[in-house]
Design a protein around this motif. Structure first.
Motif, PDB file in Angstrom:
ATOM      1  N   LYS A  87      32.736  56.484 -22.375  1.00  0.00           N
ATOM      2  CA  LYS A  87      33.310  55.148 -22.577  1.00  0.00           C
ATOM      3  C   LYS A  87      34.370  55.176 -23.681  1.00  0.00           C
ATOM      4  CE  LYS A  87      31.952  50.326 -23.414  1.00  0.00           C
ATOM      5  NZ  LYS A  87      30.809  49.393 -23.570  1.00  0.00           N
ATOM      6  N   LEU A  88      34.141  56.005 -24.697  1.00  0.00           N
ATOM      7  CA  LEU A  88      35.098  56.133 -25.794  1.00  0.00           C
ATOM      8  C   LEU A  88      36.338  56.928 -25.401  1.00  0.00           C
ATOM      9  CD1 LEU A  88      32.799  56.860 -28.876  1.00  0.00           C
ATOM     10  CD2 LEU A  88      34.059  54.756 -28.388  1.00  0.00           C
ATOM     11  N   GLY A  89      36.226  57.729 -24.323  1.00  0.00           N
ATOM     12  CA  GLY A  89      37.370  58.527 -23.909  1.00  0.00           C
ATOM     13  C   GLY A  89      37.154  60.018 -23.941  1.00  0.00           C
ATOM     14  N   PHE A  90      35.952  60.475 -24.357  1.00  0.00           N
ATOM     15  CA  PHE A  90      35.672  61.905 -24.339  1.00  0.00           C
ATOM     16  C   PHE A  90      35.596  62.387 -22.897  1.00  0.00           C
ATOM     17  CE2 PHE A  90      33.873  60.737 -28.491  1.00  0.00           C
ATOM     18  CZ  PHE A  90      34.360  61.761 -29.280  1.00  0.00           C
ATOM     19  N   ARG A  91      35.970  63.652 -22.674  1.00  0.00           N
ATOM     20  CA  ARG A  91      35.918  64.248 -21.345  1.00  0.00           C
ATOM     21  C   ARG A  91      35.351  65.657 -21.448  1.00  0.00           C
ATOM     22  NH1 ARG A  91      36.834  59.687 -20.693  1.00  0.00           N
ATOM     23  NH2 ARG A  91      38.426  58.666 -19.401  1.00  0.00           N
ATOM     24  N   GLY A 128      26.007  48.973 -22.593  1.00  0.00           N
ATOM     25  CA  GLY A 128      26.017  49.221 -21.163  1.00  0.00           C
ATOM     26  C   GLY A 128      25.971  50.686 -20.800  1.00  0.00           C
ATOM     27  N   CYS A 129      25.394  51.507 -21.666  1.00  0.00           N
ATOM     28  CA  CYS A 129      25.357  52.956 -21.452  1.00  0.00           C
ATOM     29  C   CYS A 129      23.933  53.476 -21.259  1.00  0.00           C
ATOM     30  CB  CYS A 129      26.016  53.675 -22.627  1.00  0.00           C
ATOM     31  SG  CYS A 129      27.763  53.285 -22.835  1.00  0.00           S
ATOM     32  N   SER A 130      23.044  52.643 -20.789  1.00  0.00           N
ATOM     33  CA  SER A 130      21.635  53.020 -20.694  1.00  0.00           C
ATOM     34  C   SER A 130      21.335  53.888 -19.476  1.00  0.00           C
ATOM     35  CB  SER A 130      20.765  51.767 -20.633  1.00  0.00           C
ATOM     36  OG  SER A 130      19.417  52.108 -20.399  1.00  0.00           O
ATOM     37  N   ARG A 166      18.948  51.342 -28.643  1.00  0.00           N
ATOM     38  CA  ARG A 166      19.185  49.912 -28.420  1.00  0.00           C
ATOM     39  C   ARG A 166      20.673  49.590 -28.427  1.00  0.00           C
ATOM     40  NH1 ARG A 166      14.263  48.082 -32.474  1.00  0.00           N
ATOM     41  NH2 ARG A 166      12.573  48.299 -30.925  1.00  0.00           N
ATOM     42  N   ARG A 167      21.426  50.288 -29.290  1.00  0.00           N
ATOM     43  CA  ARG A 167      22.870  50.072 -29.288  1.00  0.00           C
ATOM     44  C   ARG A 167      23.494  50.593 -27.995  1.00  0.00           C
ATOM     45  NH1 ARG A 167      25.861  47.638 -29.925  1.00  0.00           N
ATOM     46  NH2 ARG A 167      27.624  48.804 -30.780  1.00  0.00           N
ATOM     47  N   LEU A 168      22.998  51.730 -27.490  1.00  0.00           N
ATOM     48  CA  LEU A 168      23.521  52.263 -26.234  1.00  0.00           C
ATOM     49  C   LEU A 168      23.246  51.297 -25.082  1.00  0.00           C
ATOM     50  CD1 LEU A 168      22.462  56.004 -26.662  1.00  0.00           C
ATOM     51  CD2 LEU A 168      24.800  55.096 -26.741  1.00  0.00           C
ATOM     52  N   VAL A 169      22.080  50.694 -25.079  1.00  0.00           N
ATOM     53  CA  VAL A 169      21.756  49.696 -24.056  1.00  0.00           C
ATOM     54  C   VAL A 169      22.713  48.513 -24.169  1.00  0.00           C
ATOM     55  CG1 VAL A 169      20.008  48.044 -23.279  1.00  0.00           C
ATOM     56  CG2 VAL A 169      19.318  50.373 -23.889  1.00  0.00           C
ATOM     57  N   ALA A 170      22.955  48.056 -25.407  1.00  0.00           N
ATOM     58  CA  ALA A 170      23.844  46.912 -25.621  1.00  0.00           C
ATOM     59  C   ALA A 170      25.264  47.215 -25.173  1.00  0.00           C
ATOM     60  CB  ALA A 170      23.833  46.518 -27.097  1.00  0.00           C
ATOM     61  N   ALA A 230      20.112  61.613 -24.323  1.00  0.00           N
ATOM     62  CA  ALA A 230      21.299  62.450 -24.159  1.00  0.00           C
ATOM     63  C   ALA A 230      22.189  61.934 -23.030  1.00  0.00           C
ATOM     64  CB  ALA A 230      20.895  63.896 -23.906  1.00  0.00           C
ATOM     65  N   ARG A 231      21.569  61.527 -21.910  1.00  0.00           N
ATOM     66  CA  ARG A 231      22.361  60.993 -20.800  1.00  0.00           C
ATOM     67  C   ARG A 231      23.041  59.683 -21.196  1.00  0.00           C
ATOM     68  NH1 ARG A 231      17.732  62.573 -17.929  1.00  0.00           N
ATOM     69  NH2 ARG A 231      17.019  60.403 -17.794  1.00  0.00           N
TER      70      ARG A 231
END
Length: 309
Positions: free
Chosen positions: A283-287, A257-259, A251-255, A274-275
């Motif tokens: 979004k945080l900057g990981f690559r 915008g990462c759903s 639910r936090r991922l949906v909030a 996982a996706r």
């Protein structure tokens, strides 16, 4: 001793601690690694710039000058509390310093201060601080009169705590340049013991907690401070796991915008989780391999999953 954070993990650690970050130029690959070792890391070193003005100070720390090529630190902390990232890897910030100070920082066993340094750049017994410390330059004239705004001190505290938290260090892994070299006086205008006390207080609570001496953030209209789900460990996130914690995470991922959910989220860990988590890491900057969809402590703390019994 610790392995240096990748650019993505450094950025995520700062975001998780509530740091206001600006990514300057090609900071992710801007370094002096061709000139010497970078790591193992033992702590964070705080400096003042002896300059004024954000734009010119950031440019100077990114580019350096004829006698000392940039980057001159990893980040520049301006008077408004914004951290401008200018380098990732070895930077020209610490120079030579006292091996006794390094030993005490590694052991984290000193009192208010490490032993007074007896070495400096070029002295016979000095060791290379550029290999062992993250460095942050704080915009200040260093004359003892230029003020240190509360927002700037808060940012120094947050940056230091973010790196300590990421590496499992205590506040004693944060030192000033004057505690490293007997030829340096920075930072001037506040004391390192007082800063370490602030960092220790912050580390006693969760990432992105309130500033030292401040009141906790509360929801509009009052009420208790939100409680967040502690990181359950990477091994928790497998197809065998079914838990309301995973539902709350989704639910936090949906909030955010990462759903990537077609249906859900639900209590069982799935490929959609996982996706979605990969999208959050990016979004945080990981690559690259750092955005693998498996929650880690830094990204989890930044997500702020509500506590579930």
């Amino acid at each position: 001793m610790a392995t240096p954070l990748s650019a993505g993990r450094l950025l995520a650690a700062l975001h998780a601690e509530g740091v206001d970050v600006v990514e300057y130029g090609s900071w992710r690959t801007h370094n002096r690694n061709h000139k010497g070792a970078w790591g193992p890391l033992n702590g964070v070193m705080i400096h003042h710039t002896v300059s004024s003005g954000t734009t010119s100070s950031v440019e100077l720390c990114y580019n350096g000058h004829a006698g000392l090529p940039g980057p001159l630190c990893h980040g520049v902390i301006d008077k408004a509390g914004t951290v401008h990232l200018v380098g990732n890897g070895r930077t020209n910030h610490a120079g030579g310093g006292d091996p006794a100070a390094l030993r005490r920082v590694i052991a984290e066993d000193y009192g208010d201060r490490p032993p007074a340094p007896q070495e400096h750049e070029g002295s016979a017994g000095s060791v290379d601080g550029n290999a062992h410390f993250y460095g942050f330059e704080c915009i200040n004239l260093g004359d003892g009169e230029d003020p240190w705004p509360a927002a700037q001190l808060d940012a120094i505290e947050r940056v230091s705590a973010a790196l300590c938290r990421a590496h499992g260090w205590s506040a004693r892994s944060v030192i000033g340049h004057l505690e490293w070299s007997d030829q340096k006086v920075d930072p001037r205008g506040f004391t390192m013991p007082s800063l370490r006390n602030r960092i220790a207080t912050r580390l006693s609570g969760p990432a992105s907690g309130p500033a030292s001496g401040g009141s906790a953030s509360r929801p509009a209209g009052g009420g208790p401070t939100p409680r967040y789900q502690p990181f359950p460990g990477a091994s928790f996130f497998t197809g065998r796991t079914s838990s309301p914690v995973i539902t709350a995470m989704g639910r936090r991922l949906v909030a955010e915008g990462c759903s990537s959910y077609a249906v859900g989220p639900g209590p069982r860990w799935t490929d959609a989780d996982a996706r979605s988590y990969t999208a959050w890491q990016r979004k945080l900057g990981f690559r690259g391999s750092d955005a693998d969809g498996v929650p880690g402590r830094t990204s989890w703390n930044a997500l702020k999953v509500p506590y579930t019994k």
